[in-house]
Design a protein around this motif. Sequence first.
Motif, PDB file in Angstrom:
ATOM      1  N   VAL A 134      80.094  47.361  22.487  1.00  0.00           N
ATOM      2  CA  VAL A 134      80.122  46.305  23.501  1.00  0.00           C
ATOM      3  C   VAL A 134      81.470  45.599  23.380  1.00  0.00           C
ATOM      4  CG1 VAL A 134      78.990  44.241  24.389  1.00  0.00           C
ATOM      5  CG2 VAL A 134      77.621  46.065  23.373  1.00  0.00           C
ATOM      6  N   LEU A 135      82.264  45.656  24.430  1.00  0.00           N
ATOM      7  CA  LEU A 135      83.670  45.261  24.370  1.00  0.00           C
ATOM      8  C   LEU A 135      83.972  44.108  25.316  1.00  0.00           C
ATOM      9  CD1 LEU A 135      85.188  48.865  24.706  1.00  0.00           C
ATOM     10  CD2 LEU A 135      84.604  47.680  22.581  1.00  0.00           C
ATOM     11  N   TYR A 136      84.882  43.255  24.888  1.00  0.00           N
ATOM     12  CA  TYR A 136      85.506  42.326  25.828  1.00  0.00           C
ATOM     13  C   TYR A 136      86.520  43.106  26.670  1.00  0.00           C
ATOM     14  CZ  TYR A 136      83.480  38.533  23.107  1.00  0.00           C
ATOM     15  OH  TYR A 136      82.594  37.687  22.488  1.00  0.00           O
ATOM     16  N   VAL A 137      86.895  42.548  27.812  1.00  0.00           N
ATOM     17  CA  VAL A 137      87.787  43.265  28.719  1.00  0.00           C
ATOM     18  C   VAL A 137      89.095  43.623  28.023  1.00  0.00           C
ATOM     19  CG1 VAL A 137      89.018  43.179  30.918  1.00  0.00           C
ATOM     20  CG2 VAL A 137      86.782  42.103  30.716  1.00  0.00           C
ATOM     21  N   ALA A 138      89.687  42.665  27.308  1.00  0.00           N
ATOM     22  CA  ALA A 138      90.968  42.920  26.643  1.00  0.00           C
ATOM     23  C   ALA A 138      90.834  44.025  25.605  1.00  0.00           C
ATOM     24  CB  ALA A 138      91.485  41.634  25.994  1.00  0.00           C
ATOM     25  N   ASP A 139      89.709  44.065  24.910  1.00  0.00           N
ATOM     26  CA  ASP A 139      89.513  45.098  23.895  1.00  0.00           C
ATOM     27  C   ASP A 139      89.230  46.452  24.532  1.00  0.00           C
ATOM     28  OD1 ASP A 139      89.948  43.299  21.838  1.00  0.00           O
ATOM     29  OD2 ASP A 139      87.845  42.722  21.742  1.00  0.00           O
ATOM     30  N   ALA A 140      88.574  46.457  25.698  1.00  0.00           N
ATOM     31  CA  ALA A 140      88.364  47.711  26.419  1.00  0.00           C
ATOM     32  C   ALA A 140      89.697  48.296  26.863  1.00  0.00           C
ATOM     33  CB  ALA A 140      87.457  47.479  27.623  1.00  0.00           C
ATOM     34  N   VAL A 141      90.602  47.434  27.344  1.00  0.00           N
ATOM     35  CA  VAL A 141      91.943  47.884  27.733  1.00  0.00           C
ATOM     36  C   VAL A 141      92.675  48.435  26.513  1.00  0.00           C
ATOM     37  CG1 VAL A 141      94.212  47.110  28.550  1.00  0.00           C
ATOM     38  CG2 VAL A 141      92.132  46.365  29.725  1.00  0.00           C
ATOM     39  N   SER A 142      92.590  47.728  25.396  1.00  0.00           N
ATOM     40  CA  SER A 142      93.244  48.179  24.166  1.00  0.00           C
ATOM     41  C   SER A 142      92.694  49.530  23.719  1.00  0.00           C
ATOM     42  CB  SER A 142      93.052  47.139  23.061  1.00  0.00           C
ATOM     43  OG  SER A 142      93.552  47.595  21.832  1.00  0.00           O
ATOM     44  N   LEU A 143      91.370  49.723  23.794  1.00  0.00           N
ATOM     45  CA  LEU A 143      90.766  50.984  23.385  1.00  0.00           C
ATOM     46  C   LEU A 143      91.222  52.125  24.289  1.00  0.00           C
ATOM     47  CD1 LEU A 143      88.809  52.606  21.637  1.00  0.00           C
ATOM     48  CD2 LEU A 143      86.961  51.897  23.169  1.00  0.00           C
ATOM     49  N   ARG A 166      96.464  34.424  24.557  1.00  0.00           N
ATOM     50  CA  ARG A 166      96.736  34.387  25.989  1.00  0.00           C
ATOM     51  C   ARG A 166      95.501  34.864  26.758  1.00  0.00           C
ATOM     52  NH1 ARG A 166     101.724  37.726  26.959  1.00  0.00           N
ATOM     53  NH2 ARG A 166     100.276  39.446  27.344  1.00  0.00           N
ATOM     54  N   PRO A 167      95.136  34.189  27.861  1.00  0.00           N
ATOM     55  CA  PRO A 167      93.879  34.500  28.546  1.00  0.00           C
ATOM     56  C   PRO A 167      93.670  35.976  28.814  1.00  0.00           C
ATOM     57  CG  PRO A 167      94.824  32.515  29.484  1.00  0.00           C
ATOM     58  CD  PRO A 167      95.821  33.034  28.482  1.00  0.00           C
ATOM     59  N   GLU A 168      94.679  36.694  29.307  1.00  0.00           N
ATOM     60  CA  GLU A 168      94.477  38.096  29.625  1.00  0.00           C
ATOM     61  C   GLU A 168      94.420  38.985  28.390  1.00  0.00           C
ATOM     62  OE1 GLU A 168      98.817  37.178  30.821  1.00  0.00           O
ATOM     63  OE2 GLU A 168      96.896  36.143  30.651  1.00  0.00           O
ATOM     64  N   SER A 169      94.679  38.430  27.206  1.00  0.00           N
ATOM     65  CA  SER A 169      94.595  39.202  25.960  1.00  0.00           C
ATOM     66  C   SER A 169      93.365  38.845  25.146  1.00  0.00           C
ATOM     67  CB  SER A 169      95.854  38.959  25.107  1.00  0.00           C
ATOM     68  OG  SER A 169      97.012  39.357  25.792  1.00  0.00           O
ATOM     69  N   ARG A 170      92.503  37.987  25.700  1.00  0.00           N
ATOM     70  CA  ARG A 170      91.345  37.536  24.939  1.00  0.00           C
ATOM     71  C   ARG A 170      90.395  38.676  24.642  1.00  0.00           C
ATOM     72  NH1 ARG A 170      90.220  32.065  28.333  1.00  0.00           N
ATOM     73  NH2 ARG A 170      91.787  30.768  27.333  1.00  0.00           N
ATOM     74  N   GLY A 171      89.855  38.631  23.471  1.00  0.00           N
ATOM     75  CA  GLY A 171      88.931  39.642  22.993  1.00  0.00           C
ATOM     76  C   GLY A 171      88.781  39.422  21.506  1.00  0.00           C
ATOM     77  N   VAL A 172      88.323  40.421  20.800  1.00  0.00           N
ATOM     78  CA  VAL A 172      88.126  40.292  19.362  1.00  0.00           C
ATOM     79  C   VAL A 172      89.392  40.630  18.590  1.00  0.00           C
ATOM     80  CG1 VAL A 172      86.866  41.220  17.394  1.00  0.00           C
ATOM     81  CG2 VAL A 172      85.650  40.715  19.504  1.00  0.00           C
ATOM     82  N   LYS A 173      90.127  41.650  19.023  1.00  0.00           N
ATOM     83  CA  LYS A 173      91.156  42.232  18.173  1.00  0.00           C
ATOM     84  C   LYS A 173      92.308  41.280  17.875  1.00  0.00           C
ATOM     85  CE  LYS A 173      90.222  47.094  18.937  1.00  0.00           C
ATOM     86  NZ  LYS A 173      90.778  48.415  19.283  1.00  0.00           N
ATOM     87  N   ALA A 196      82.680  55.684  16.913  1.00  0.00           N
ATOM     88  CA  ALA A 196      83.942  55.056  16.519  1.00  0.00           C
ATOM     89  C   ALA A 196      84.094  53.723  17.222  1.00  0.00           C
ATOM     90  CB  ALA A 196      85.113  55.984  16.846  1.00  0.00           C
ATOM     91  N   GLY A 197      83.584  53.647  18.447  1.00  0.00           N
ATOM     92  CA  GLY A 197      83.449  52.373  19.153  1.00  0.00           C
ATOM     93  C   GLY A 197      84.733  51.601  19.330  1.00  0.00           C
ATOM     94  N   GLY A 198      84.578  50.288  19.501  1.00  0.00           N
ATOM     95  CA  GLY A 198      85.722  49.425  19.746  1.00  0.00           C
ATOM     96  C   GLY A 198      86.649  49.274  18.565  1.00  0.00           C
TER      97      GLY A 198
END
Length: 509
Positions: A135-144, A240-247, A432-434
Motif C-alpha cells: 500500500v503506497l503513497y503517490v510519491a512512493d508509487a512514483v519512486s517504485l 515538498r508536497p509532491e514528494s510526500r510519502g514514506v521514503k 518486494a513491495g514498496g
Amino acid sequence: MSAPRYLIDTNVFIGLEDHAEVAPVFSSLLQLASRHSVGVFVHEAAIDDIRRDKNEERRRVSLSKIKKFPVIKKTTGIDQAALEVRFGRIRKPNDLVDATLLHALDMGVVDFLVTEDQGLHERAERVSPTFGARVLYVADAVSLLQTTYEAIDVVFPAVVEVEAHTLPQDDPIFESLRSDYDGFDIWWRERCVKPMRKCWVVMEDRRIAGLVVRKDEKPAETDASLPGEKILKICTFKVRPESRGVKLGELLLKQVLWYAQTNRYDVVYLTTFPSQKTLISLLEYYGFEHTHDNGNGEIVYEKSLSRSHLQPDPAASLFDLARRNYPRFATGEGVTAYAIPIQEDFHEILFPELIPPKSQMSLFAEVGSQRPGNTIRKVYLCRAPAMITQPGALLFFYKGKSDGFPSQAITTIGIFEEMTFATSTEELRRLAGGRSVYSDVQLRMMNATEKRPVKVINFLLAAHLEPPMSLDDLQTSNVFAERPPQSIKNLAPSQQISVLQRGSFGFAI
C-alpha cells in the motif's frame, strides 16, 4: 507474464483539499504507468462511494474524472463479517470501501494499492508488514515505478548538511512553509539565517525535496518535557508536497536519529500539526510519543535516547523493541544473529550510501554527484537455504570479493522483520513491495518458481560498521573459519559480540 496492476484510491485525484499539491505527482504516476504498460485501475466500491456524495456538482465532476480508468468489479459473496476478520473493524461506509480495496489487493487482483489515506495504510500494516508494503503513497508509487523500470536513470536521493543562509529563498518548498506558518520569513531570517543554523536537505532536480532544521537546546530553554541535559530540537521537518510519502520522510528521520544517538543526545523532539498524519505515523512507528500540545495548535512529539544496553522485553518482540527504540537494538543472550553474504552489485543497490563519492561538488550540482542515501525499511532477495524465524534477529551483511572498497568485509547491520517466499515473478514484485530497490529486469532474472522460490527478507537498516570488519579480522576473531560463508550462516553469541565490538553505535551492546 502479466503486467503489474496498480489500484488507485479515489482520494489520490479527487476530494483533496489542495489539488495543486497532488496533481504534478499524480501526473507522473500516470505517465510512468503508461510508458511501461502498467495498468492503473479504480474499484467499483469506490465508485459507489462517490455516488453517495450529497454534493451534486462534486459528485458529477468526480464521476467524470473516474470514467477514464478501467474498473475492478466487486467480488460476490464476501460479506462485512469476513472482511472484518481479515482487515479489522468496519464502523462506517468508508471503512467498508477501504476493506474492499484491501481485499482486491489480498486476492492478487492487483499488485499495489495507491492511497493518501493514512488509516488505510494502518489497516494494511496490521495484516502484515509485507502486505502493508504493498500500500503506497503517490510519491512512493512514483519512486517504485522509477526504480523498477528506469533504474539506469535513477539516483538515490542524498542527505546533505548545509547552513540555512545557503538555501535559495525562492525554492518552492519555502512557499508551503510560508502558508503553514505566519511570519515564517522573519523567523527564518532571524532564527536560521543570521545564526547560520545547520540544516539537512534532500535534493531532487536541483530543488529541495526535503528539509530538516535542527537546534541544540538546554533544559531551561526547551519545550521538551522528557528529562535530559542534551536536547535536539527539530525546528522544521518538511517534505515538498509532491514528494510526500514514506521514503523521503524516513530518509530524513534516519539522519536525525543516527546523528542524535551517535552524538549522545538525551532527547529529540519536534512539533507538528495534527493534520500531518503521515509524519505522525512515521514518528510513532519509530518510538516518538505525543507528550503535550504547545498552545499554537501544534502537538509535541518526543523521543528519549538512551546509551544503555537495550534489554529484551517479554511483552514485545525483539523487532518491535528495536523499531520503538531505533536506532538501538537488543544484542547478546537470546538474540540470534546471522552473517548474510551479498554480492557487490546487490550491496550497492541496498546500501548506496556506502559507495565512495566520486567527487565533491556544490549542493545544487547534479544529484548524481552526491553521496546517495537510503531509507530504513528494506528488502533483500536471495535463495539461501537457511531459515530466519526470530523477529529482531541481527543480520550482518558480508560484502564478497569486490572491485570497489570495501571487499570481503562485514559492512552493515540489519534487524530482521519477516521472511516470505515468492514462487513467481508476479509474486516477487508484490512481496518486494514498496521497499524494493530492484529493477524489473533483475526481478525477472531471478526466475522465481515453485521449485526454486526466492526468499524475501524484510529488515530495518540499523547501522554501518565504520570501518567495515575485514575478512582477516573476521577469521582472527573466529567469526568465520578459514573461508567466508557462501550462504546465510548462523553466528554464535560470542561471534555476534566480536562483530558488534567493532562498531560505534552510541549505546552499549
